[in-house]
Design an enzyme around this catalytic site. Structure first.
Site, PDB file in Angstrom:
ATOM      1  CG  ASP A 191      -2.147   0.898   0.998  1.00  0.00           C
ATOM      2  OD1 ASP A 191      -2.239   1.561  -0.047  1.00  0.00           O
ATOM      3  OD2 ASP A 191      -2.996   0.980   1.903  1.00  0.00           O
ATOM      4  CG  ASP A 195      -0.889   5.980   3.375  1.00  0.00           C
ATOM      5  OD1 ASP A 195      -0.135   6.491   2.527  1.00  0.00           O
ATOM      6  OD2 ASP A 195      -1.735   5.100   3.103  1.00  0.00           O
ATOM      7  NE  ARG A 244      -3.404   6.765  -3.457  1.00  0.00           N
ATOM      8  CZ  ARG A 244      -4.182   5.946  -2.749  1.00  0.00           C
ATOM      9  NH1 ARG A 244      -3.748   5.490  -1.590  1.00  0.00           N
ATOM     10  NH2 ARG A 244      -5.369   5.600  -3.189  1.00  0.00           N
TER      11      ARG A 244
END
Length: 521
Positions: A191, A195, A244
């Site tokens: 992932d 984050d 991202r």
């Protein structure tokens, strides 16, 4: 970084047993630095980020030892510096219980704690397929570590697949000189590398590398989860990342002096009202390095001094708004701290020499010349705090004129069941907002900068006196405008802003804000 000359094991049998079973060596407080250098960017705001400075220093060689060090403190906020050396993995990371910790096996759990430094020393610290999870915590420093190949699917799994992940009311985190790596995208079980979600604020990522991942990192988990803000990224290397870099949903980010190489699908993705200040970065061999992508919820950016070297741009569409090829600012974004910019032309060289773990913790001061910083003293000059920094010297009079909140927007950090952010600006004293816990924040926002000089916080019937200490923040920059205690009229320095935040930092009972009125004078 200086090391303790000798490690003294405590004379108790319990401490000796701890060292034997977990791999943690306990040292008495020493003159060693909590971390080399000091926090930068947004991590310097909201009271600052000093980690475990001034606390005991321990050495850990296993994940279980890290947890044991946290659990061995007098309280969950007792400062501690954990020096880590060796490979930390699933086999040596077990849950440890204690009143000052909340740990779990298979992940480094920094949960419901504060005032902690985790720093790699000696031959280095490698977290192999094991993520670092920060939750409901504040004043955390992570420095000089490598975190690699953390998976959310396949085997073994850890930390939801994030190398470093922050969520749920996290404040003041500085991650510095870290190497964050994956070996593929979501289809391969990975992932994000870095984050932040569910009300994470005042974070800086500096002098770090993010490599070989489908996802560099996100700020906000959905288009409606907009409680994350005030994040700084500087002097980082993003290499072979699909997207991202970062993804920003709402909030404010300052992104400067980063080196981007091979962003395969998109880079800085500003969405859902986010504001990104993008200064003196170098983008190379990449696609769609800045814009709003995969959504029609627009974000904004201010650009200056960036270099675009062999960057390609896709065509605009309903859910695709690249900033280039003619890259121009779409907003004005200010930051409340000072910083020194390296020229974009030297960013590839400076970042290559300084970013990542085991690089000697070298930094740049804006001269394009890497240098080694001085150690930070163990005893901090000031401690992070959410206590108001100042109080009104006199009771403000009730502001007059038009209530600017009527017709404005609203959001916040959390809301109790049956309450709404919009209730604070509807002119109705019978409706209200309450945070999900004893503390929280609510904001009023406008589509364009609005001058505000006075507020009036009205409590709902039956809740008078429940609001304890509070702060008023410039929602655009995170700067504290004023602070105090109790509801009522509040005077702030006349400020032009698009968002103003009322943050409750202590309460008795359940705080209920019926109206958050704003006035120009």
């Amino acid at each position: 970084m200086r090391r303790p000359v000798a490690l003294r094991l405590c004379a108790t049998l319990a401490t000796a047993a701890l060292a034997a079973t977990t791999g943690v060596l306990v040292a008495m407080p020493s003159a060693s630095a909590a971390a080399t250098g000091s926090a930068t960017g947004y991590a310097t705001q909201n009271g600052g980020t000093t980690g475990g400075a001034g606390g005991q220093t321990v050495r850990a060689t296993t994940g279980t030892a890290i947890h044991a060090a946290l659990c061995g403190r007098a309280s969950a906020s007792t400062p501690i510096v954990i020096e880590v050396e060796g490979t930390i993995n699933h086999a040596n990371t077990d849950k440890v219980s204690g009143a000052s910790c909340n740990t779990a096996a298979g992940v480094i759990e920094l949960k419901q704690i504060s005032n902690v430094t985790l720093v790699g020393v000696g031959s280095g610290a490698v977290f192999d397929q094991l993520g670092i999870h920060i939750r409901e915590s504040s004043n955390i420093i992570i420095q000089n570590v490598t975190v690699k190949n953390v998976k959310k699917s396949g085997s073994p799994i850890s930390n939801g697949g994030d190398a470093i992940g922050m969520e749920t009311n996290v404040r003041n985190v500085w991650v510095d000189h870290a190497s964050l790596e994956a070996s593929g995208g979501e289809s391969a079980g990975f992932d994000g590398l870095f984050d932040m979600k569910d009300n994470t604020q005042y974070v800086t990522l500096s002098y770090s590398t993010l490599r070989n991942s489908g996802r560099g990192g996100l700020i906000g988990s959905s288009e409606t989860e907009l409680s994350n803000s005030f994040i700084t990224f500087h002097h980082n290397l993003y290499e072979n990342i699909d997207s991202r870099a970062p993804l920003l949903r709402g909030g404010t980010a300052h992104i400067y002096n980063n080196y981007y190489v091979k962003l395969n699908e998109s880079g800085i993705n500003s969405r859902a009202g986010a504001h990104a200040k993008v200064d003196n970065n170098y983008f190379k061999d990449s696609k769609d390095v800045l814009g709003t992508f995969y959504t029609s919820a627009a974000g904004y950016w201010q650009v200056a001094g960036n270099i675009f070297d062999n960057v390609t741009w896709s065509s605009p569409g309903t859910d695709n708004n690249p900033a280039g090829p003619d890259v121009k600012s779409t907003a004005t974004v200010s930051v409340p701290y000072s910083f020194s910019l390296d020229a974009a032309t030297c960013v590839p060289d400076v970042v290559t020499q300084t970013a990542g773990a085991n690089k000697g913790l070298k930094v740049s001061n804006g001269t394009c010349t890497p240098q080694t910083p001085s150690p930070t003293p163990t005893t901090p000059t000031s401690s992070p705090t959410t206590t108001p920094t100042s109080s009104p010297t006199s009771t403000p009079t009730q502001p007059g004129g038009t209530n600017l909140s009527i017709g404005a927007g609203a959001d916040g950090s959390s809301k109790a069941a049956g309450t709404s952010y919009g209730n604070v600006k509807d002119g109705n004293l019978s409706t209200f907002w309450s945070p999900a816990g004893a503390t929280g924040s609510v904001s009023v926002k406008w589509s364009s900068p609005t001058a505000v000089a006075g507020l009036n916080i009205r409590e709902a019937a039956g809740s008078a006196g429940s609001i304890g200490s509070w702060r008023v923040l410039n929602g655009d920059t995170g700067a504290v405008l004023t602070s105090g205690s109790g509801a009522g009229a509040i005077t702030v320095p006349r400020t032009s802003l698009s968002k103003i935040t009322f943050e409750i930092t202590s309460s008795t009972g359940t705080p209920k804000v019926a109206e958050f009125e704003t006035y120009a004078g």
